[in-house]
Scaffold this motif. Structure first.
Motif, PDB file in Angstrom:
ATOM      1  N   PRO A 102       4.924  -4.996   0.543  1.00  0.00           N
ATOM      2  CA  PRO A 102       5.102  -3.359   0.345  1.00  0.00           C
ATOM      3  C   PRO A 102       4.678  -2.938   1.943  1.00  0.00           C
ATOM      4  O   PRO A 102       3.897  -4.022   2.365  1.00  0.00           O
ATOM      5  CB  PRO A 102       4.330  -3.795  -0.632  1.00  0.00           C
ATOM      6  CG  PRO A 102       3.230  -4.642  -1.164  1.00  0.00           C
ATOM      7  CD  PRO A 102       4.237  -5.480  -0.696  1.00  0.00           C
ATOM      8  N   THR A 103       4.236  -1.813   2.386  1.00  0.00           N
ATOM      9  CA  THR A 103       3.591  -1.554   3.168  1.00  0.00           C
ATOM     10  C   THR A 103       2.260  -1.263   2.983  1.00  0.00           C
ATOM     11  O   THR A 103       1.742  -1.629   2.676  1.00  0.00           O
ATOM     12  CB  THR A 103       3.965   0.386   3.502  1.00  0.00           C
ATOM     13  OG1 THR A 103       5.298  -0.108   3.270  1.00  0.00           O
ATOM     14  CG2 THR A 103       3.409   0.464   4.705  1.00  0.00           C
ATOM     15  N   THR A 104       1.891  -2.083   4.379  1.00  0.00           N
ATOM     16  CA  THR A 104      -0.008  -1.682   4.853  1.00  0.00           C
ATOM     17  C   THR A 104      -0.201  -0.297   4.732  1.00  0.00           C
ATOM     18  O   THR A 104      -0.083   0.058   5.353  1.00  0.00           O
ATOM     19  CB  THR A 104      -0.374  -2.841   5.271  1.00  0.00           C
ATOM     20  OG1 THR A 104      -0.148  -2.419   6.903  1.00  0.00           O
ATOM     21  CG2 THR A 104       0.461  -4.137   5.225  1.00  0.00           C
ATOM     22  N   PHE A 105      -1.232  -0.082   4.489  1.00  0.00           N
ATOM     23  CA  PHE A 105      -1.726   1.621   4.621  1.00  0.00           C
ATOM     24  C   PHE A 105      -3.529   1.571   4.290  1.00  0.00           C
ATOM     25  O   PHE A 105      -4.211   0.514   3.399  1.00  0.00           O
ATOM     26  CB  PHE A 105      -1.591   2.133   3.818  1.00  0.00           C
ATOM     27  CG  PHE A 105      -1.786   2.346   2.343  1.00  0.00           C
ATOM     28  CD1 PHE A 105      -2.305   2.860   1.598  1.00  0.00           C
ATOM     29  CD2 PHE A 105      -0.590   1.902   1.372  1.00  0.00           C
ATOM     30  CE1 PHE A 105      -2.458   2.773   0.730  1.00  0.00           C
ATOM     31  CE2 PHE A 105      -0.661   1.127   0.204  1.00  0.00           C
ATOM     32  CZ  PHE A 105      -1.876   1.797  -0.434  1.00  0.00           C
ATOM     33  N   TRP A 106      -4.066   2.293   5.278  1.00  0.00           N
ATOM     34  CA  TRP A 106      -5.483   2.979   5.248  1.00  0.00           C
ATOM     35  C   TRP A 106      -5.293   3.885   3.896  1.00  0.00           C
ATOM     36  O   TRP A 106      -4.673   4.645   3.655  1.00  0.00           O
ATOM     37  CB  TRP A 106      -5.725   3.144   6.408  1.00  0.00           C
ATOM     38  CG  TRP A 106      -7.215   4.360   6.497  1.00  0.00           C
ATOM     39  CD1 TRP A 106      -8.458   3.740   6.290  1.00  0.00           C
ATOM     40  CD2 TRP A 106      -7.597   5.322   6.038  1.00  0.00           C
ATOM     41  NE1 TRP A 106      -9.412   4.709   5.754  1.00  0.00           N
ATOM     42  CE2 TRP A 106      -8.960   6.014   6.166  1.00  0.00           C
ATOM     43  CE3 TRP A 106      -6.163   6.417   6.453  1.00  0.00           C
ATOM     44  CZ2 TRP A 106      -9.456   7.659   6.141  1.00  0.00           C
ATOM     45  CZ3 TRP A 106      -6.789   7.650   6.440  1.00  0.00           C
ATOM     46  CH2 TRP A 106      -8.340   7.992   5.946  1.00  0.00           C
ATOM     47  N   GLN A 107      -6.811   3.368   3.367  1.00  0.00           N
ATOM     48  CA  GLN A 107      -6.604   4.493   1.844  1.00  0.00           C
ATOM     49  C   GLN A 107      -8.553   5.500   2.361  1.00  0.00           C
ATOM     50  O   GLN A 107      -8.602   3.840   1.976  1.00  0.00           O
ATOM     51  CB  GLN A 107      -5.997   4.311   0.367  1.00  0.00           C
ATOM     52  CG  GLN A 107      -6.508   5.235   0.345  1.00  0.00           C
ATOM     53  CD  GLN A 107      -6.246   5.157  -1.770  1.00  0.00           C
ATOM     54  OE1 GLN A 107      -4.897   4.682  -1.782  1.00  0.00           O
ATOM     55  NE2 GLN A 107      -6.320   5.171  -2.437  1.00  0.00           N
ATOM     56  N   SER A 108      -8.835   6.156   2.392  1.00  0.00           N
ATOM     57  CA  SER A 108      -9.761   7.104   2.325  1.00  0.00           C
ATOM     58  C   SER A 108     -10.588   7.235   0.917  1.00  0.00           C
ATOM     59  O   SER A 108      -9.457   6.525  -0.315  1.00  0.00           O
ATOM     60  CB  SER A 108     -10.098   8.828   2.278  1.00  0.00           C
ATOM     61  OG  SER A 108      -9.206   9.374   1.823  1.00  0.00           O
TER      62      SER A 108
END
Ligand SMILES: [Ca+2]
Length: 351
Positions: A28-34
């Motif tokens: 899966p895509t890697t992402f930043w989350q607030s």
């Protein structure tokens, strides 16, 4: 989406900012989350600042990929002075009038005359259907197309404009970008206060394509490990982080930016020192191959504009301009010194 599984203190469940800039294409895509909007109704505002510590010319669209819904309000800002001052680049909102008291516009409504206008667009904020279009763009190529044609087939026209219009060059130039996330996607007119963990920002990728600004006086830009930043490898006797000034001892002619034309190689803008029309050698001097004035006796300077005093004696007597002294001062100069007097003239042509 991690929903209840997020945990910044556990590697597997953390979503740190670096994940906006890692290699994409994995699944899966890697992402930043607030963090979630638990402070509602206080705004959930997050700034993402990108600093290059170097002046960059943008060459393609800026593309942000959101893994949450795209924000309902967002502002892209730019700095040209390493983050000291910021100006808006583009506003984004589901309702531009409501959010920023600006009429909504799209980049397609811009013309050559209004290209530098800062607009608010509703193109990238509408709806919560984020699975189909997750991107928010700042459209560089559509703006280029206003000069270069729809498929950018006439780049010479664009480069011609960039050559002559500093505002236009500056518009596509940044040292820093700042993404100001002002309101997350809610997908409804009412925020569900019982389920605030639904509202947050998540970004998997930020794409910024550009090149170092070297004022067209360099072919390469390298990362200097000692200084920890990018730097131009300046040519044409220029220096500075952007090749923005003449090297020491090379100030015979004022510095100027290189030219994009003719494409594709451009030119260092080695303008003529003299010609027979505009840059006339003065006081009886004659232009030699556009590269130097052969001055009449008693005169010196790039265009022979200055009178020459006796080199071997005090400057007691100046020949009157336009009436060269019959006694050629250079004749008094030993040949070795003559050479060193001429040499600086030779090395300044490129700057
Ligand atoms: Ca990523």
């Amino acid at each position: 989406m991690c929903n209840n599984e997020c945990d910044a203190s556990t590697d597997e469940l953390a979503h740190p900012p670096e994940l906006m800039f890692d290699f994409e294409g994995r699944n899966p895509t890697t992402f930043w989350q607030s963090s979630s909007w638990n402070t509602f109704p206080k705004p959930l505002e997050v700034n993402i600042t990108l600093s290059w510590n170097k002046t960059i010319e943008l060459t393609d669209d800026i593309i942000l990929t959101f893994e949450s819904g795209r924000p309902e309000q967002m502002l892209l800002e730019k700095s040209l002075d390493y983050g000291k001052t910021w100006t808006p680049y583009q506003f984004y909102a589901t309702d531009c009038l409501d959010a920023f008291t600006m009429e909504p516009k799209t980049v397609n409504e811009l013309t050559q005359r209004t290209l530098l206008d800062i607009i608010c667009t509703e193109d990238y904020s509408r709806g919560y259907v984020w699975k189909y279009d997750k991107t928010v763009r700042f459209e560089i190529k559509d703006r280029f197309a206003l000069f270069a044609g729809p498929r950018l087939h006439n780049m010479a026209s664009l480069y011609g404009q960039l050559d002559t219009t500093r505002n236009l060059r500056d518009f596509f130039t940044v040292t820093d970008l700042r993404i100001r996330l002002l309101k997350p996607a809610t997908g409804a007119t009412m925020v569900d206060e019982n389920n605030l963990s639904r509202y947050f920002y998540a970004i998997s990728d930020i794409k910024v394509q550009g090149r170092c600004k070297c004022n067209l006086h360099s072919n390469s830009c390298v990362f200097d490990k000692d200084k920890g930043k990018l730097g131009c490898e300046c040519e044409h006797n220029t220096t500075g982080p952007d090749c923005g000034r003449c090297k020491r001892h090379y100030h015979g002619r004022p510095w100027s930016v290189g030219s994009y034309l003719p494409i594709p190689r451009g030119t260092a803008n080695i303008s003529h020192v003299c010609d027979n029309a505009m840059l006339l050698c003065q006081n009886g001097g004659t232009c030699h191959h556009h590269q130097r004035c052969h001055c009449a006796p008693g005169f010196k300077g790039v265009l022979c504009e200055r009178t020459r005093c006796q080199v071997l004696g005090p400057c007691e007597e100046y020949p009157t301009a336009g009436q060269p002294s019959l006694h050629h001062p250079l004749l008094l100069v030993p040949p070795g010194l003559l050479l060193s007097l001429l040499l600086p003239l030779v090395v300044i042509w490129f700057c």
